[in-house]
Design a protein around this motif. Sequence first.
Motif, PDB file in Angstrom:
ATOM      1  N   VAL A  25      37.171   0.450  -6.086  1.00 59.48           N
ATOM      2  CA  VAL A  25      35.874  -0.197  -5.874  1.00 59.48           C
ATOM      3  C   VAL A  25      35.441   0.109  -4.252  1.00 59.48           C
ATOM      4  O   VAL A  25      36.270   0.883  -3.613  1.00 59.48           O
ATOM      5  N   SER A  26      34.041  -0.436  -3.985  1.00 62.78           N
ATOM      6  CA  SER A  26      33.768   0.418  -2.597  1.00 62.78           C
ATOM      7  C   SER A  26      34.727  -0.875  -1.165  1.00 62.78           C
ATOM      8  O   SER A  26      34.933  -0.274  -0.841  1.00 62.78           O
ATOM      9  N   THR A  27      34.960  -1.580  -1.533  1.00 61.97           N
ATOM     10  CA  THR A  27      35.502  -2.672  -0.520  1.00 61.97           C
ATOM     11  C   THR A  27      36.364  -3.025  -1.088  1.00 61.97           C
ATOM     12  O   THR A  27      36.308  -3.361  -1.741  1.00 61.97           O
ATOM     13  N   TYR A  34      38.063  -9.657  -9.964  1.00 60.38           N
ATOM     14  CA  TYR A  34      38.025  -9.245 -10.979  1.00 60.38           C
ATOM     15  C   TYR A  34      37.777  -7.381 -11.251  1.00 60.38           C
ATOM     16  O   TYR A  34      38.007  -7.149 -12.553  1.00 60.38           O
ATOM     17  N   SER A  35      37.103  -6.614 -10.648  1.00 64.54           N
ATOM     18  CA  SER A  35      36.351  -5.259 -11.151  1.00 64.54           C
ATOM     19  C   SER A  35      37.862  -4.626 -11.134  1.00 64.54           C
ATOM     20  O   SER A  35      37.526  -3.896 -11.977  1.00 64.54           O
ATOM     21  N   ILE A  36      39.222  -4.549 -10.632  1.00 64.91           N
ATOM     22  CA  ILE A  36      39.570  -3.240 -10.927  1.00 64.91           C
ATOM     23  C   ILE A  36      40.895  -3.915 -11.889  1.00 64.91           C
ATOM     24  O   ILE A  36      40.829  -3.206 -12.625  1.00 64.91           O
ATOM     25  N   PRO A  60      41.831   2.455  -5.704  1.00 63.00           N
ATOM     26  CA  PRO A  60      41.596   2.846  -3.993  1.00 63.00           C
ATOM     27  C   PRO A  60      40.367   1.839  -4.147  1.00 63.00           C
ATOM     28  O   PRO A  60      39.726   1.653  -4.252  1.00 63.00           O
ATOM     29  N   ALA A  61      40.452   1.052  -2.881  1.00 58.78           N
ATOM     30  CA  ALA A  61      38.935   0.188  -2.021  1.00 58.78           C
ATOM     31  C   ALA A  61      38.521   1.019  -0.841  1.00 58.78           C
ATOM     32  O   ALA A  61      39.098   1.444  -0.239  1.00 58.78           O
ATOM     33  N   SER A  64      32.725   5.421  -1.888  1.00 57.98           N
ATOM     34  CA  SER A  64      32.453   7.022  -2.957  1.00 57.98           C
ATOM     35  C   SER A  64      31.463   7.767  -2.350  1.00 57.98           C
ATOM     36  O   SER A  64      31.074   9.505  -2.239  1.00 57.98           O
ATOM     37  N   THR A  65      30.803   7.174  -1.219  1.00 63.09           N
ATOM     38  CA  THR A  65      29.347   8.375  -0.323  1.00 63.09           C
ATOM     39  C   THR A  65      29.901   8.507   1.199  1.00 63.09           C
ATOM     40  O   THR A  65      28.947   8.669   1.936  1.00 63.09           O
ATOM     41  N   LYS A  66      30.999   7.727   1.656  1.00 57.86           N
ATOM     42  CA  LYS A  66      31.620   6.990   2.848  1.00 57.86           C
ATOM     43  C   LYS A  66      32.654   7.730   3.472  1.00 57.86           C
ATOM     44  O   LYS A  66      33.483   6.619   2.511  1.00 57.86           O
TER      45      LYS A  66
END
Length: 521
Positions: A25-27, A34-36, A60-61, A64-66
């Motif tokens: 996930v991004s954050t 529930y995304s993970i 990981p949280a 992918s771009t920063k």
Amino acid sequence: MMTNFNNERIKDMNQNLRAVVFARVSTREQSEGYSISGQIHRIEQYCESRNIPIIATYTPAESSTKGARKKFFEMLDFVKKQKAPIAIVCDKVDRLQRSFKEYHFIMDLVENHRMQLHFVTENEVVTKDSDSREFMMYHMNIVMAENYVKCLSDNVKRGMREMPDKGLYGHTAPVGYLNQRTSRHQTTIVIDPVMGPIVRKLFYEYASEIYTLADLTRMAEELGFQTIRGNKVHKQTIISMLKNPFYCGFMRCYNQLYPHNYEKLISKELFDKCQGLLLGRSFHRKRKVDDMYRGMIFCKHCGKMITPDIKHKPNGRTHRYLFCPHCKDTRINENIIDAKIKDDLCRLKKMPLTLLEEALVLIQEEVKEKHKIEIEERRILKSKRTQLENRLDTLLDMRLNNSITQEQYNKKYNDITKQIEATDRKLTRYNEVTKQGLNSLEDLINLVSKIPEIYESSNFDEKRKVLKLLYSNFLLEGKNPLFSIRKPLENILSRGLCHVWSGRRDSNTRHLGPKPSALPG
């Protein structure tokens, strides 16, 4: 759909194959949802259906771009150390990568370490032996993921561009304010209860024309002023703060000023005065002489600022002078000015306490009477502001009903908003004048009887503050100092001297003659 041939080929490849699960996930806020768990559940079902045992899981949280993507490269290092063939299993391609910047790292493992890429949702497998169609689909998915990120960026930039027009600030609030979230999970900016009063005090002290920027920097450090990052206070930090229009109701965005909807920390008049002082002092060189009267005394003839000068005599004595660089006859010894100030302070000290108390009562009544007028003025202004807000609501209803065009709405909206801002400035000015006027006069009268002792025991800056409080004008005419004592004190002095001179109600001080009954015959 995969062909039967490909299915058979994948079954052959799955022998001795081990899976590494990568769910991202991004954050950190998304990781609490529930995304993970949803990703891991789908991946486990996928691996179970293909008899691929899972040996490691990475969740990981991180974006992918920063950033450096530490967990991502930690996973790749783990794969390199394995002797058996490894399948990195992801829910989607965009969970693994959203651009081609990690592409060569991944393909190096695919070609040289027998690594495979399995994407559950797309139902795609990338191996060393994949054909052109499979590589093309993999590349297309990366392009689509990258395009999604760029579209999000465009939407954010578009929203940021629209925020100033709505009076919203989409960045970190300056010192003295705090970024907060409302009960509706909307962002807002409020005054910092700790740093806000400190910032306001620094503006007022600088506007008093008593303190230099260096003095203000030291004062800020003593008051506990802290930058947003907690760094040490520097002179440039104070200059940037004084130049920031956010404190008086305007924000600088995209090289333009926009009025914001947040609470103002200072008035527009106070901010403009500080800008004038900054502009006037920005080109001044550092003074070599630490002058008590710097920036206070002006020449009556030309209006220029008086300059200090020090003369060192052969006998070791030092004489301090004040002179006008444009008028040759305007020159005076500093001791003469010191003597005049001490004389005025002694006159104040000789005033009877009863007269001071009487003057204090009269001045308080006068200020309170003016306060009544200002209360009525504030009531009228508040009523006017309410009417303007109602007009804004009516204007919005008309626009929603398409009764007026967007251009007409924008024009009327700007006109009404400017009227509201002008009304707010007047309200702020009334509040500040009333409060400061009453407090300043009370403090002034209460300190009159003790002002000589206070002046003698004060430090350099405090003495300058007393002089600003005592005098309204500092002029020099030739060798004569023309200092004007403020009117309230001058009125008290004139009454006080008459009172001391008379000594009683009868102002005629001649000796009384004998009573008629005491005369002979």
